[in-house]
Write a protein that holds these residues in place. Structure first.
Motif, PDB file in Angstrom:
ATOM      1  N   UNK A   4       0.839  -1.207   0.105  1.00 38.58           N
ATOM      2  CA  UNK A   4      -0.112   0.109   0.008  1.00 38.58           C
ATOM      3  C   UNK A   4       0.885   1.170  -0.046  1.00 38.58           C
ATOM      4  N   UNK A   5       0.622   2.267  -0.874  1.00 37.34           N
ATOM      5  CA  UNK A   5       1.734   3.322  -1.199  1.00 37.34           C
ATOM      6  C   UNK A   5       1.370   4.356  -0.322  1.00 37.34           C
ATOM      7  N   UNK A   6       0.031   4.298   0.225  1.00 40.46           N
ATOM      8  CA  UNK A   6      -0.098   5.654   1.319  1.00 40.46           C
ATOM      9  C   UNK A   6      -1.418   5.025   2.090  1.00 40.46           C
ATOM     10  N   UNK A   7      -1.240   5.223   3.518  1.00 42.40           N
ATOM     11  CA  UNK A   7      -2.115   4.944   4.311  1.00 42.40           C
ATOM     12  C   UNK A   7      -2.054   5.891   5.536  1.00 42.40           C
ATOM     13  N   UNK A  27       4.014   6.676   3.839  1.00 42.09           N
ATOM     14  CA  UNK A  27       3.987   6.458   2.268  1.00 42.09           C
ATOM     15  C   UNK A  27       5.235   6.525   1.699  1.00 42.09           C
ATOM     16  N   UNK A  28       5.108   6.376   0.430  1.00 37.30           N
ATOM     17  CA  UNK A  28       6.426   6.342  -0.275  1.00 37.30           C
ATOM     18  C   UNK A  28       6.721   7.643  -0.942  1.00 37.30           C
ATOM     19  N   UNK A  29       5.881   8.383  -1.021  1.00 36.97           N
ATOM     20  CA  UNK A  29       6.130  10.034  -1.251  1.00 36.97           C
ATOM     21  C   UNK A  29       6.777  10.822  -0.272  1.00 36.97           C
ATOM     22  N   UNK A  67       6.902  10.066   5.266  1.00 37.59           N
ATOM     23  CA  UNK A  67       7.937   9.194   5.312  1.00 37.59           C
ATOM     24  C   UNK A  67       7.381   7.731   5.492  1.00 37.59           C
ATOM     25  N   UNK A  68       8.073   6.698   5.247  1.00 40.00           N
ATOM     26  CA  UNK A  68       7.651   5.340   5.380  1.00 40.00           C
ATOM     27  C   UNK A  68       7.816   4.909   6.817  1.00 40.00           C
ATOM     28  N   UNK A  69       6.933   4.381   7.386  1.00 37.26           N
ATOM     29  CA  UNK A  69       7.175   3.986   8.872  1.00 37.26           C
ATOM     30  C   UNK A  69       6.477   2.354   8.899  1.00 37.26           C
ATOM     31  N   UNK A  70       7.313   1.801   9.815  1.00 34.61           N
ATOM     32  CA  UNK A  70       6.921   0.556  10.458  1.00 34.61           C
ATOM     33  C   UNK A  70       5.985   0.412  11.399  1.00 34.61           C
ATOM     34  N   UNK A  71       5.184  -0.791  11.862  1.00 39.16           N
ATOM     35  CA  UNK A  71       4.575  -0.804  12.846  1.00 39.16           C
ATOM     36  C   UNK A  71       5.006  -1.677  13.861  1.00 39.16           C
ATOM     37  N   UNK A  72       4.276  -1.510  15.143  1.00 35.55           N
ATOM     38  CA  UNK A  72       4.655  -2.443  16.257  1.00 35.55           C
ATOM     39  C   UNK A  72       3.967  -3.449  16.194  1.00 35.55           C
ATOM     40  N   UNK A 355       1.793  11.896  -6.681  1.00 35.41           N
ATOM     41  CA  UNK A 355       1.702  10.854  -7.526  1.00 35.41           C
ATOM     42  C   UNK A 355       0.487  10.106  -7.764  1.00 35.41           C
ATOM     43  N   UNK A 356      -0.650  10.813  -7.166  1.00 37.77           N
ATOM     44  CA  UNK A 356      -2.035  10.623  -7.489  1.00 37.77           C
ATOM     45  C   UNK A 356      -2.713   9.309  -6.520  1.00 37.77           C
ATOM     46  N   UNK A 357      -1.711   9.055  -5.373  1.00 42.44           N
ATOM     47  CA  UNK A 357      -2.001   8.102  -4.435  1.00 42.44           C
ATOM     48  C   UNK A 357      -2.912   8.869  -3.512  1.00 42.44           C
ATOM     49  N   UNK A 358      -4.022   8.145  -2.800  1.00 43.89           N
ATOM     50  CA  UNK A 358      -4.836   8.963  -1.864  1.00 43.89           C
ATOM     51  C   UNK A 358      -5.327   7.899  -0.825  1.00 43.89           C
ATOM     52  N   UNK A 359      -5.917   8.416   0.363  1.00 41.11           N
ATOM     53  CA  UNK A 359      -6.475   7.777   1.505  1.00 41.11           C
ATOM     54  C   UNK A 359      -7.465   8.610   2.230  1.00 41.11           C
ATOM     55  N   UNK A 360      -8.473   8.070   2.511  1.00 39.79           N
ATOM     56  CA  UNK A 360      -9.459   9.168   3.195  1.00 39.79           C
ATOM     57  C   UNK A 360      -9.790   8.444   4.593  1.00 39.79           C
ATOM     58  N   UNK A 361      -9.461   8.989   5.579  1.00 42.11           N
ATOM     59  CA  UNK A 361      -9.416   8.164   6.964  1.00 42.11           C
ATOM     60  C   UNK A 361     -10.711   8.828   7.524  1.00 42.11           C
ATOM     61  N   UNK A 362     -11.809   7.989   7.851  1.00 46.73           N
ATOM     62  CA  UNK A 362     -13.286   8.600   8.521  1.00 46.73           C
ATOM     63  C   UNK A 362     -13.143   8.867   9.906  1.00 46.73           C
ATOM     64  N   UNK A 363     -13.705   9.897  10.182  1.00 44.23           N
ATOM     65  CA  UNK A 363     -14.026  10.118  11.777  1.00 44.23           C
ATOM     66  C   UNK A 363     -15.302  10.794  12.037  1.00 44.23           C
ATOM     67  N   UNK A 364     -15.695  10.756  13.245  1.00 38.20           N
ATOM     68  CA  UNK A 364     -17.095  10.990  13.411  1.00 38.20           C
ATOM     69  C   UNK A 364     -17.192  12.128  14.546  1.00 38.20           C
ATOM     70  N   UNK A 365     -18.006  13.208  14.093  1.00 36.85           N
ATOM     71  CA  UNK A 365     -17.885  14.403  15.054  1.00 36.85           C
ATOM     72  C   UNK A 365     -19.236  14.246  15.798  1.00 36.85           C
ATOM     73  N   UNK A 366     -19.152  14.257  17.120  1.00 33.25           N
ATOM     74  CA  UNK A 366     -20.264  13.918  17.890  1.00 33.25           C
ATOM     75  C   UNK A 366     -20.614  15.331  18.529  1.00 33.25           C
TER      76      UNK A 366
END
Length: 751
Positions: A4-7, A27-29, A67-72, A355-366
């Motif tokens: 996954x190029x962007x998350x 991400x890679x960009x 930058x590209x990051x690794x997880x725990x 480069x055209x990569x995209x990701x939309x992370x949802x959130x709820x406003x209460x």
């Protein structure tokens, strides 16, 4: 990041206006553009699927370095000794070990003691062979091998003794029939030089450990797959005193010789339950990192109890996995406050690269305190979104023939719609770890690739879960109903008080996972005059626990009944988060019928319309106003009708209230629609398929509650995806119009 190029992900799933929000991205960009958008459309095939309907001005919007990051990833146990251990005077380390994946193909670390100058003592498992050694920057020394002594799913005590004379390893099987014993030593030509204080069980090279509310996260290598119990470090040479001994006997050795033995059984304290006290010795508590499973049977479990709540000392183990992931631990891209005047709605943080990569992370406003703007509250099923987060079951379903995926063309189509999920993002509560054990925890502190506005489920090619609920959001906007958004977290934390300002609460298409606090809150709302519209199927099904009340981390145990892709191990059904029995709410005496009149009956491919009950027209004529004919939901986005996917029906024995009116029911479901497993006592050929079983159906129902409350239930996941057919001009849409109008016009008797 590999595939996954962007998350991205956020530090929470819901916020009040003006609250701080932390945005994490990888991400890679070299840079990424960030914007805040309002999400108001579901993923309908053939149209723009971004979901965004408006860009919101925001101080956090702009360009940020990426930058590209690794997880725990991968769980382990780490502790500090009160004083260093030294090879000069000798020390012994060990634990009860229960491997569950000897075929992993790489070394699995049982214990590592970190010493000075980059030197460590290491005890690891390579297949069934046990290997011990001293590791230094120059290489390995004093290496000892015990070939073919580790047996899968069998308990053995493994001990390592190191002194100035060399290294000695012993393995003692709990049951000689399944786990052999062995002992071997390496005499040193020269004195072993080693002094160390930090000890890690279940991995090596532990680092970046951060304590959070309810859990600890960190990184390590060579993770162990299996259970560990009674991790122990003793000063001096005590291999004979420890091998094969019970936990309380090991504690006596520690009290006499010094060192520490830690208790991995579940702790009651919520905020620091991952801390494991030293049962003996002066050491401080150790930490379980990345949430290995607790509440699991230990080496002395004798099958006389099935709960750690009854006999905690038989549950002294934790189950570690290389794929445990509870918090990716990425550095935040930035932290900023949301606009203080943001109306309650569904929003998204949109990430885009050049480069055209995209990701939309949802959130709820209460709504903020005292800022309710509507009489209607939409309750977003965030715990269910988490349960399905990064679900990766396509091969399982294809092999089992579920959802009609035995046909090669159907399998190919499903694979083309599937979003591949890598190990770095973790999997869902429906998936399994490499050793085949079920995943118990799910968190929003990681990218959830199927919790996205554009995601269409590979099983049916349209929105389901979050995507399906966006159809309802779109319909509410189209129909002109004002609404506020709440989530499972607010209901769990605040109970019925969170719903006090509302006359009507509506659910999404699949509210499956609930805590006892959530059920209590909904029942109190209903019984005190609230109007509840259950617009889904397979709701209120699994007992769910909450590890972290701020950034939701949920826990489940599948038990031994219900529709599931894995089952709990014997004796391992209870939740460590809430200290209550897990499994189905139905088996806890809280079947969904008691709350909303209907409960899980069947699942499978193929949707049908609801057929109107003639008697209901006489009893509730207002419901049928403007509905011509005898069908409701003849067409739908999910398999072509309003009654499909997962179906709920009435059952007086399970608690459907006596005054419940069945408005309409589906019928003649296809062969692939099958009864829920918990419904069956006996099975014979063809007895449980749609055409042969009249209990395979969805019941659309209504009932009043004495204090002025009322419930409308549709009993089908496919109902909400049918609302937008023909631009909203359809019978399902008209039926929901009638219900909401009736709810809003009916006098509210709530206090």
């Amino acid at each position: 990041m590999s595939q996954v190029s962007l998350a991205g992900y956020l530090d929470r799933m819901s916020y009040e206006p003006g609250q701080q929000i932390a945005v994490h991205a990888s991400g890679h960009a070299s840079s990424v553009e960030v914007s805040l958008v309002r999400i108001g459309r579901g993923p309908i095939p053939g149209r723009d699927v971004s979901g965004a309907v408006e860009t919101i001005p925001w101080t956090g919007a702009g360009s940020y370095p990426l930058s590209s990051q690794t997880g725990c990833i991968g769980s382990f146990f780490v502790a500090e000794l009160p004083m260093p251990v030294s090879a000069h005077v000798g020390f012994t380390i060990g634990a009860w070990v229960h491997p569950t994946d000897l075929g992993a193909g790489s070394a699995q670390t049982i214990v590592e003691v970190v010493g000075e100058g980059g030197r460590t003592v290491l005890l690891e498992m390579v297949g069934g062979t046990l290997v011990a050694c001293v590791v230094s920057p120059e290489g390995r020394t004093h290496e000892v091998h015990c070939p073919d002594v580790m047996c899968e799913r069998a308990w053995s005590f493994v001990g390592l003794q190191i002194s100035r004379d060399g290294i000695e390893v012993a393995v003692v099987g709990r049951d000689p029939s399944y786990a052999p014993s062995d002992r071997t030593a390496s005499r040193a030509d020269e004195m072993v030089s080693f002094t160390g204080q930090q000890v890690t069980f279940g991995a090596r090279n532990s680092r970046d450990i951060v304590d959070r509310k309810g859990y600890s996260r960190g990184r390590a290598d060579n993770n162990f797959e299996g259970k560990l119990s009674a991790p122990v470090v003793v000063f001096g040479s005590h291999l004979d005193d420890l091998c094969g001994k019970e936990l309380h006997e090991i504690a006596l050795v520690v009290r006499s010789a010094g060192g520490a033995v830690w208790d991995l059984a579940p702790q009651r304290s919520g905020a620091t339950r991952y801390f494991c006290p030293a049962l003996a010795g002066a050491a401080s508590p150790g930490r379980l990192v990345n949430l290995p499973n607790q509440g699991v049977t230990g080496p002395n479990w004798d099958a006389t109890t099935d709960s750690f709540r009854e006999c905690r000392d038989q549950y002294s183990a934790a189950h570690f996995h290389s794929t445990d992931l509870i918090d990716s631990g990425w550095d935040p891209l930035f932290i900023d406050a949301l606009p203080s005047d943001l109306p309650s709605a569904v929003y998204g943080i949109e990430l885009r690269t050049a480069a055209g990569d995209s990701d939309t992370v949802p959130l709820f406003v209460v709504p903020g305190s005292g800022t309710r703007r509507s009489r209607i509250a939409f309750l977003a099923s965030t715990f269910t979104y988490l349960a399905y987060g990064n679900e990766n079951l396509i091969e399982f379903f294809a092999a089992e023939g579920a959802f009609g995926l035995t046909d090669p063309e159907a399998v190919a189509t499903a694979r083309s719609q599937h979003v591949p999920v890598g190990r770095e993002f973790g999997l869902s509560l429906y998936d399994t770890h490499p050793d085949g054990s079920g995943i118990h925890y799910s968190s929003g502190l990681r990218p959830l690739l199927d919790f996205r506005p554009e995601y269409r489920t590979w099983t049916f090619g349209c929105g389901r879960g979050f995507g399906g609920d966006l159809y309802l959001i779109e319909w509410l906007e189209w129909a002109g109903y004002e609404y506020d958004v709440l989530t499972d977290l607010e209901l769990h934390n605040g109970g019925a008080a969170v719903l006090d300002d509302y006359d009507v609460v509506i659910t999404g298409c699949h509210p499956e996972y609930h805590t006892s606090q959530m059920l209590d809150g909904l029942q109190a709302f209903r019984d005190n005059g609230g109007k509840l519209a259950y617009l889904g199927g397979n709701g209120f099904y699994w007992v769910t626990g909450l590890i972290n009340s701020e950034s939701p981390v949920v826990e489940i145990r599948r038990g031994h009944a219900g529709i599931r892709t894995w089952a709990s191990e014997p004796g391992e059904v209870d939740l460590v988060s809430s200290w209550e029995a897990g499994g189905l709410w139905r088996l806890r005496g809280r079947a969904p019928q008691r709350l909303v009149g209907v409960g899980m009956a069947a699942q499978g491919g193929g949707s049908r319309p609801f057929v109107v009950k003639p008697a209901a027209k006489r009893i509730l004529p207002w419901f049928f106003e403007g509905i011509e004919g005898d069908l409701i939901g003849e067409r739908g986005l999910l398999l072509g009708g309003a009654a499909g996917d997962e179906l709920d029906r009435v059952d007086a024995r399970l608690g459907t209230p006596p005054g419940t009116v069945v408005l309409a029911s589906s019928e003649n479901h296809p062969e692939g629609t099958q009864r829920a497993i918990e419904e069956l006592l006996q099975v014979y050929h063809g007895s449980t398929s749609g055409p042969n079983d009249t209990d395979i159906r969805a019941d659309m129902v209504y009932f009043d509650v004495p204090e002025g409350g009322a419930v409308f239930s549709v009993g089908s996941i496919a109902f909400i995806p049918s609302l937008l057919v023909d631009e909203g001009d359809n019978t399902a849409s008209k039926a929901l119009h009638n219900v909401l109008d009736h709810f809003l016009l009916t006098e509210c008797k709530r206090t």
